[in-house]
Scaffold this motif. Structure first.
Motif, PDB file in Angstrom:
ATOM      1  N   TYR A   1      -3.108   4.421   7.479  1.00 35.91           N
ATOM      2  CA  TYR A   1      -3.417   3.346   6.526  1.00 35.91           C
ATOM      3  C   TYR A   1      -2.406   2.214   6.604  1.00 35.91           C
ATOM      4  O   TYR A   1      -2.481   1.274   5.818  1.00 35.91           O
ATOM      5  CB  TYR A   1      -3.440   3.935   5.101  1.00 35.91           C
ATOM      6  CG  TYR A   1      -4.461   5.040   4.997  1.00 35.91           C
ATOM      7  CD1 TYR A   1      -5.799   4.766   4.745  1.00 35.91           C
ATOM      8  CD2 TYR A   1      -4.099   6.368   5.235  1.00 35.91           C
ATOM      9  CE1 TYR A   1      -6.746   5.777   4.711  1.00 35.91           C
ATOM     10  CE2 TYR A   1      -5.042   7.386   5.205  1.00 35.91           C
ATOM     11  CZ  TYR A   1      -6.360   7.082   4.948  1.00 35.91           C
ATOM     12  OH  TYR A   1      -7.307   8.084   4.941  1.00 35.91           O
TER      13      TYR A   1
ATOM     14  N   VAL B   1      -3.344   5.022  -2.167  1.00 33.63           N
ATOM     15  CA  VAL B   1      -4.203   5.960  -1.458  1.00 33.63           C
ATOM     16  C   VAL B   1      -3.652   7.347  -1.740  1.00 33.63           C
ATOM     17  O   VAL B   1      -2.568   7.708  -1.273  1.00 33.63           O
ATOM     18  CB  VAL B   1      -4.214   5.676   0.058  1.00 33.63           C
ATOM     19  CG1 VAL B   1      -5.118   6.674   0.781  1.00 33.63           C
ATOM     20  CG2 VAL B   1      -4.653   4.249   0.348  1.00 33.63           C
TER      21      VAL B   1
ATOM     22  N   ALA C   1     -11.532   5.389   2.157  1.00 36.60           N
ATOM     23  CA  ALA C   1     -10.378   5.652   3.006  1.00 36.60           C
ATOM     24  C   ALA C   1     -10.732   5.441   4.476  1.00 36.60           C
ATOM     25  O   ALA C   1      -9.946   4.875   5.251  1.00 36.60           O
ATOM     26  CB  ALA C   1      -9.877   7.083   2.780  1.00 36.60           C
TER      27      ALA C   1
ATOM     28  N   ARG D   1       0.841  -1.196   0.000  1.00 41.79           N
ATOM     29  CA  ARG D   1       0.000   0.000   0.000  1.00 41.79           C
ATOM     30  C   ARG D   1       0.874   1.244   0.000  1.00 41.79           C
ATOM     31  O   ARG D   1       1.791   1.380   0.809  1.00 41.79           O
ATOM     32  CB  ARG D   1      -0.917  -0.005   1.222  1.00 41.79           C
ATOM     33  CG  ARG D   1      -1.842   1.208   1.303  1.00 41.79           C
ATOM     34  CD  ARG D   1      -2.780   1.091   2.497  1.00 41.79           C
ATOM     35  NE  ARG D   1      -3.703  -0.017   2.333  1.00 41.79           N
ATOM     36  CZ  ARG D   1      -4.275  -0.691   3.333  1.00 41.79           C
ATOM     37  NH1 ARG D   1      -3.974  -0.380   4.589  1.00 41.79           N
ATOM     38  NH2 ARG D   1      -5.109  -1.674   3.089  1.00 41.79           N
TER      39      ARG D   1
ATOM     40  N   ILE E   1     -10.611   1.903   5.763  1.00 39.52           N
ATOM     41  CA  ILE E   1      -9.269   1.404   6.087  1.00 39.52           C
ATOM     42  C   ILE E   1      -8.745   2.050   7.363  1.00 39.52           C
ATOM     43  O   ILE E   1      -8.240   1.374   8.265  1.00 39.52           O
ATOM     44  CB  ILE E   1      -8.292   1.686   4.928  1.00 39.52           C
ATOM     45  CG1 ILE E   1      -8.747   0.980   3.648  1.00 39.52           C
ATOM     46  CG2 ILE E   1      -6.872   1.237   5.298  1.00 39.52           C
ATOM     47  CD1 ILE E   1      -7.949   1.380   2.411  1.00 39.52           C
ATOM     48  N   ALA E   2      -8.848   3.379   7.448  1.00 44.26           N
ATOM     49  CA  ALA E   2      -8.184   4.114   8.519  1.00 44.26           C
ATOM     50  C   ALA E   2      -8.890   4.006   9.862  1.00 44.26           C
ATOM     51  O   ALA E   2      -8.228   3.993  10.913  1.00 44.26           O
ATOM     52  CB  ALA E   2      -8.066   5.592   8.126  1.00 44.26           C
TER      53      ALA E   2
ATOM     54  N   PHE F   1       0.854   5.484   0.214  1.00 47.22           N
ATOM     55  CA  PHE F   1       0.135   6.723   0.502  1.00 47.22           C
ATOM     56  C   PHE F   1       0.943   7.869  -0.079  1.00 47.22           C
ATOM     57  O   PHE F   1       2.171   7.923   0.065  1.00 47.22           O
ATOM     58  CB  PHE F   1      -0.046   6.952   2.006  1.00 47.22           C
ATOM     59  CG  PHE F   1      -0.769   8.242   2.312  1.00 47.22           C
ATOM     60  CD1 PHE F   1      -2.144   8.254   2.447  1.00 47.22           C
ATOM     61  CD2 PHE F   1      -0.074   9.451   2.398  1.00 47.22           C
ATOM     62  CE1 PHE F   1      -2.821   9.443   2.672  1.00 47.22           C
ATOM     63  CE2 PHE F   1      -0.744  10.638   2.625  1.00 47.22           C
ATOM     64  CZ  PHE F   1      -2.127  10.636   2.767  1.00 47.22           C
TER      65      PHE F   1
END
Length: 331
Positions: free
Chosen positions: A137, A36, A312, A3, A315-316, A5
């Motif tokens: 994340y 993301v 988002a 992942r 996930i967060a 960011f």
């Protein structure tokens, strides 16, 4: 699949340096990463922003990203303030981070200069919020340039201290993802200064909403020197404006500066600027045209951001809720 960011401030109109330095790289990363992408409006207000301008620029930045090739269905695109997890984890990290660590951040010193006492506390602690952006994340890779490398090191220090303080192995280590060597795009009016969307002169930059006529005019007016182009890159030393135009051509055409000079060495700047304009128009105008089309549908842009914020948050929220539980907040 790891992942990623990455964030970009929604202030001003994105210019060519933003595109070549970040946005084009984001588009390429979509092929083999879970991405993301965030419009970091919380970071934007560390210096004063006109509220209505910020709202409009957030939509405009969204349109440019979509026009450049960001896929909001396969990946996530949202504005930072729409996901409360960022601010909540940012406060926790304000309490984990040490003043000594922040005092070493060179970017704050550069931005604040001698007037640091009059800058916002937000500008001082924003590296802590940047760490929260990433770790909310549990992102393990972040594309960074040299100016952000120190902040990524701080994010890892914060993650390690959090894990140590609370006796957990919760936040992962973050790996800097260094993009392929990219030209440092400089001002068209001064080859010793970076191209910037905050420069008072729009003639200093190619904006990603410029049409063919605007691009041609800006390149025609771009500062040069009286000598013809050299036949090899060593000849660009001490010729910052010439080097900048060659670097822009090379970056957009996907070739080296040496290859540009093999084609155009010995030419005066008149013919070379014509060739450079053609390359710029081929790359920028399709994005500009699509951006203008998207801006005619602001409700669609808002819907893209709302959908991204919802995904988002999915996930967060559990990650940040667990961090809050670990520090002792009553849940």
């Amino acid at each position: 699949m790891q992942r990623i960011f990455s964030g970009i401030q929604p202030t001003g109109i994105p210019q060519l340096g933003n595109y070549l330095g970040a946005i084009r790289n984001w588009v390429g990363l979509q092929a083999d990463h879970e991405c993301v992408f965030c419009l970091v409006d919380l970071h934007a207000i560390t210096v004063w922003q006109d509220p209505e301008a910020l709202r409009q620029q957030t939509l405009a930045q969204t349109a440019v990203l979509l026009a450049a090739g960001i896929d909001p269905k396969a990946h996530i695109l949202f504005n930072q303030s729409a996901v409360s997890a960022h601010a909540r984890l940012g406060w926790i990290f304000n309490c984990v981070s040490r003043l000594g660590w922040l005092n070493r951040m060179t970017q704050f010193k550069d931005k604040a200069g001698k007037d640091r006492e009059n800058h916002s506390a937000g500008l001082y602690v924003y590296p802590n919020l940047m760490a929260a952006d990433i770790l909310a994340y549990k992102a393990t890779r972040v594309p960074v340039g040299d100016d952000q490398r120190q902040h990524l090191e701080l994010a890892n220090d914060i993650a390690q201290k959090f894990n140590h303080d609370y006796g957990v192995d919760f936040f992962p280590a973050i790996e800097p993802l260094i993009p392929p060597a990219a030209a440092r795009i400089m001002s068209l009016r001064d080859g010793t200064k970076k191209m910037s969307k905050s420069d008072p002169s729009a003639q200093s930059r190619i904006e990603m909403t410029d049409d063919a006529d605007a691009i041609a005019l800006k390149i025609r007016r771009a500062k040069t020197d009286p000598e013809p182009l050299p036949s090899e890159p060593a000849g660009l030393q001490d010729r910052p404006e010439a080097r900048n135009l060659v670097d822009i051509y090379a970056a957009l055409a996907g070739i080296t500066a040496a290859e540009v000079l093999a084609r155009h060495g010995g030419e005066g700047f008149g013919p070379f600027k014509t060739a450079l304009t053609e390359v710029l128009v081929q790359n920028v105008v399709p994005i500009a045209d699509e951006t203008r089309r998207l801006l005619e549908a602001p409700d669609h842009l808002r819907a893209v951001l709302r959908d991204g914020a919802a995904r988002a948050t999915e996930i967060a929220e559990p990650i940040v809720s667990e961090a809050e539980r670990l520090v002792g907040f009553l849940k």
